[in-house]
Design a protein around this motif. Structure first.
Motif, PDB file in Angstrom:
ATOM      1  N   ILE A 230      15.490 -79.174  59.597  1.00  0.00           N
ATOM      2  CA  ILE A 230      15.318 -80.537  59.110  1.00  0.00           C
ATOM      3  C   ILE A 230      14.967 -81.394  60.321  1.00  0.00           C
ATOM      4  N   ALA A 231      13.809 -82.048  60.258  1.00  0.00           N
ATOM      5  CA  ALA A 231      13.372 -82.924  61.342  1.00  0.00           C
ATOM      6  C   ALA A 231      13.743 -84.361  60.997  1.00  0.00           C
ATOM      7  N   ILE A 232      14.349 -85.040  61.953  1.00  0.00           N
ATOM      8  CA  ILE A 232      14.731 -86.438  61.781  1.00  0.00           C
ATOM      9  C   ILE A 232      13.934 -87.267  62.776  1.00  0.00           C
ATOM     10  N   ASP A 233      13.236 -88.251  62.268  1.00  0.00           N
ATOM     11  CA  ASP A 233      12.438 -89.127  63.122  1.00  0.00           C
ATOM     12  C   ASP A 233      13.358 -90.046  63.924  1.00  0.00           C
ATOM     13  N   LYS A 234      13.104 -90.163  65.214  1.00  0.00           N
ATOM     14  CA  LYS A 234      13.914 -91.027  66.095  1.00  0.00           C
ATOM     15  C   LYS A 234      13.900 -92.482  65.642  1.00  0.00           C
ATOM     16  N   SER A 235      12.893 -92.884  64.872  1.00  0.00           N
ATOM     17  CA  SER A 235      12.809 -94.269  64.414  1.00  0.00           C
ATOM     18  C   SER A 235      13.835 -94.584  63.322  1.00  0.00           C
ATOM     19  N   CYS A 236      14.431 -93.562  62.722  1.00  0.00           N
ATOM     20  CA  CYS A 236      15.440 -93.781  61.681  1.00  0.00           C
ATOM     21  C   CYS A 236      16.735 -94.268  62.317  1.00  0.00           C
ATOM     22  N   LYS A 237      17.272 -95.344  61.775  1.00  0.00           N
ATOM     23  CA  LYS A 237      18.587 -95.813  62.237  1.00  0.00           C
ATOM     24  C   LYS A 237      19.680 -94.961  61.603  1.00  0.00           C
ATOM     25  N   THR A 238      19.496 -94.640  60.326  1.00  0.00           N
ATOM     26  CA  THR A 238      20.404 -93.747  59.616  1.00  0.00           C
ATOM     27  C   THR A 238      19.567 -92.687  58.918  1.00  0.00           C
ATOM     28  N   PHE A 239      20.225 -91.589  58.556  1.00  0.00           N
ATOM     29  CA  PHE A 239      19.560 -90.511  57.829  1.00  0.00           C
ATOM     30  C   PHE A 239      20.481 -90.088  56.695  1.00  0.00           C
ATOM     31  N   THR A 240      19.894 -89.862  55.521  1.00  0.00           N
ATOM     32  CA  THR A 240      20.674 -89.493  54.338  1.00  0.00           C
ATOM     33  C   THR A 240      20.277 -88.109  53.847  1.00  0.00           C
TER      34      THR A 240
ATOM     35  N   GLU B 232      26.345 -80.524  40.158  1.00  0.00           N
ATOM     36  CA  GLU B 232      26.918 -81.659  40.874  1.00  0.00           C
ATOM     37  C   GLU B 232      26.010 -82.093  42.021  1.00  0.00           C
ATOM     38  N   LYS B 233      26.262 -83.316  42.501  1.00  0.00           N
ATOM     39  CA  LYS B 233      25.503 -83.878  43.622  1.00  0.00           C
ATOM     40  C   LYS B 233      26.449 -84.651  44.527  1.00  0.00           C
ATOM     41  N   ASP B 234      26.081 -84.750  45.790  1.00  0.00           N
ATOM     42  CA  ASP B 234      26.786 -85.596  46.739  1.00  0.00           C
ATOM     43  C   ASP B 234      25.795 -85.973  47.841  1.00  0.00           C
ATOM     44  N   SER B 235      26.059 -87.064  48.511  1.00  0.00           N
ATOM     45  CA  SER B 235      25.187 -87.533  49.588  1.00  0.00           C
ATOM     46  C   SER B 235      26.011 -87.911  50.798  1.00  0.00           C
ATOM     47  N   VAL B 236      25.378 -87.843  51.949  1.00  0.00           N
ATOM     48  CA  VAL B 236      25.992 -88.325  53.180  1.00  0.00           C
ATOM     49  C   VAL B 236      24.919 -89.039  53.989  1.00  0.00           C
ATOM     50  N   THR B 237      25.304 -90.183  54.549  1.00  0.00           N
ATOM     51  CA  THR B 237      24.428 -90.946  55.432  1.00  0.00           C
ATOM     52  C   THR B 237      25.112 -91.046  56.778  1.00  0.00           C
ATOM     53  N   PHE B 238      24.366 -90.777  57.842  1.00  0.00           N
ATOM     54  CA  PHE B 238      24.961 -90.833  59.176  1.00  0.00           C
ATOM     55  C   PHE B 238      24.056 -91.585  60.135  1.00  0.00           C
ATOM     56  N   ASP B 239      24.653 -92.038  61.205  1.00  0.00           N
ATOM     57  CA  ASP B 239      23.993 -92.808  62.246  1.00  0.00           C
ATOM     58  C   ASP B 239      23.202 -91.855  63.143  1.00  0.00           C
ATOM     59  N   VAL B 240      21.883 -92.021  63.184  1.00  0.00           N
ATOM     60  CA  VAL B 240      21.022 -91.134  63.969  1.00  0.00           C
ATOM     61  C   VAL B 240      21.306 -91.266  65.467  1.00  0.00           C
ATOM     62  N   SER B 241      21.829 -92.413  65.890  1.00  0.00           N
ATOM     63  CA  SER B 241      22.117 -92.594  67.321  1.00  0.00           C
ATOM     64  C   SER B 241      23.220 -91.649  67.807  1.00  0.00           C
ATOM     65  N   LYS B 242      23.938 -91.004  66.877  1.00  0.00           N
ATOM     66  CA  LYS B 242      24.948 -90.010  67.258  1.00  0.00           C
ATOM     67  C   LYS B 242      24.317 -88.707  67.749  1.00  0.00           C
TER      68      LYS B 242
ATOM     69  N   MET C 194      24.212 -67.306  56.006  1.00  0.00           N
ATOM     70  CA  MET C 194      22.891 -67.446  55.385  1.00  0.00           C
ATOM     71  C   MET C 194      22.477 -68.905  55.217  1.00  0.00           C
ATOM     72  N   MET C 195      23.442 -69.771  55.026  1.00  0.00           N
ATOM     73  CA  MET C 195      23.155 -71.167  54.706  1.00  0.00           C
ATOM     74  C   MET C 195      23.307 -72.027  55.964  1.00  0.00           C
ATOM     75  N   LYS C 196      22.269 -72.004  56.781  1.00  0.00           N
ATOM     76  CA  LYS C 196      22.291 -72.773  58.014  1.00  0.00           C
ATOM     77  C   LYS C 196      20.869 -73.020  58.483  1.00  0.00           C
ATOM     78  N   GLY C 197      20.763 -73.971  59.394  1.00  0.00           N
ATOM     79  CA  GLY C 197      19.461 -74.261  59.958  1.00  0.00           C
ATOM     80  C   GLY C 197      19.590 -75.304  61.045  1.00  0.00           C
ATOM     81  N   ALA C 198      18.498 -75.570  61.690  1.00  0.00           N
ATOM     82  CA  ALA C 198      18.467 -76.504  62.816  1.00  0.00           C
ATOM     83  C   ALA C 198      18.164 -77.916  62.327  1.00  0.00           C
ATOM     84  N   VAL C 199      18.769 -78.883  63.010  1.00  0.00           N
ATOM     85  CA  VAL C 199      18.406 -80.293  62.828  1.00  0.00           C
ATOM     86  C   VAL C 199      17.772 -80.717  64.145  1.00  0.00           C
ATOM     87  N   VAL C 200      16.530 -81.208  64.047  1.00  0.00           N
ATOM     88  CA  VAL C 200      15.755 -81.532  65.227  1.00  0.00           C
ATOM     89  C   VAL C 200      15.423 -83.025  65.213  1.00  0.00           C
ATOM     90  N   LEU C 201      15.658 -83.684  66.317  1.00  0.00           N
ATOM     91  CA  LEU C 201      15.327 -85.098  66.481  1.00  0.00           C
ATOM     92  C   LEU C 201      13.908 -85.192  67.030  1.00  0.00           C
TER      93      LEU C 201
END
Length: 154
Positions: free
Chosen positions: A46-56, A117-127, A146-153
């Motif tokens: 999952i790639a997260i753009d540095k311009s995001c203040k938060t990511f959900t 079911e569904k759930d969401s989480v929003t976190f501060d990208v500056s972390k 099996m259920m894992k992957g990289a998060v890339v900024l």
């Protein structure tokens, strides 16, 4: 002419802001086959753009099994901390979403969900620090193999 130019500029700005807002979230599906998917395809990054203040992360469960049998959550930590979090989570049990209370190694997480079911989480990208390896995973016992992957900024 000037009014038309301003209107076009405002439309372009609004469109680019909308696109940026869309990039600051992702819909992830979890399945009875122990996989995370985006658009019905397995996701390992999952790639997260540095311009995001938060990511959900919006997590859904498209399988048919209940959470006590095939529950899934989405947990974010450093890659180095994943195994320790998962191990401590097994002791914590399903009532605590297979996560130890107050575990400061966890950056973000959803609750354990089951079929439909569904759930969401929003976190501060500056972390997230550039150059650090981050991992998302499911903390249900045995699933993180099996259920894992990289998060890339980016």
């Amino acid at each position: 002419m000037f009014a038309k130019l301003v209107a076009v500029s405002l439309l372009t700005l609004a469109s680019s802001q909308l696109m940026a807002a869309e990039k600051c979230s992702i819909d992830v599906d979890s399945t009875d086959q122990m996989s995370f998917q985006v658009d019905k395809k397995p996701v390992t990054e999952i790639a997260i753009d540095k311009s995001c203040k938060t990511f959900t992360v919006n997590l859904g469960h498209s399988g048919s099994l209940p959470k006590n049998v095939m529950g899934h959550n989405w947990v974010l930590s450093t890659k180095a901390d994943m195994a320790g979090i998962a191990g401590d989570g097994m002791v914590a049990g399903i009532d605590k979403n297979y996560l130890k209370d107050g575990d400061t190694r966890i950056i973000a997480h959803t609750k354990i969900i089951g079929s439909g079911e569904k759930d969401s989480v929003t976190f501060d990208v500056s972390k997230l620090a550039a150059g650090t390896e981050y991992e998302f995973f499911c903390s249900f016992p045995g699933h993180n193999s099996m259920m894992k992957g990289a998060v890339v900024l980016k």
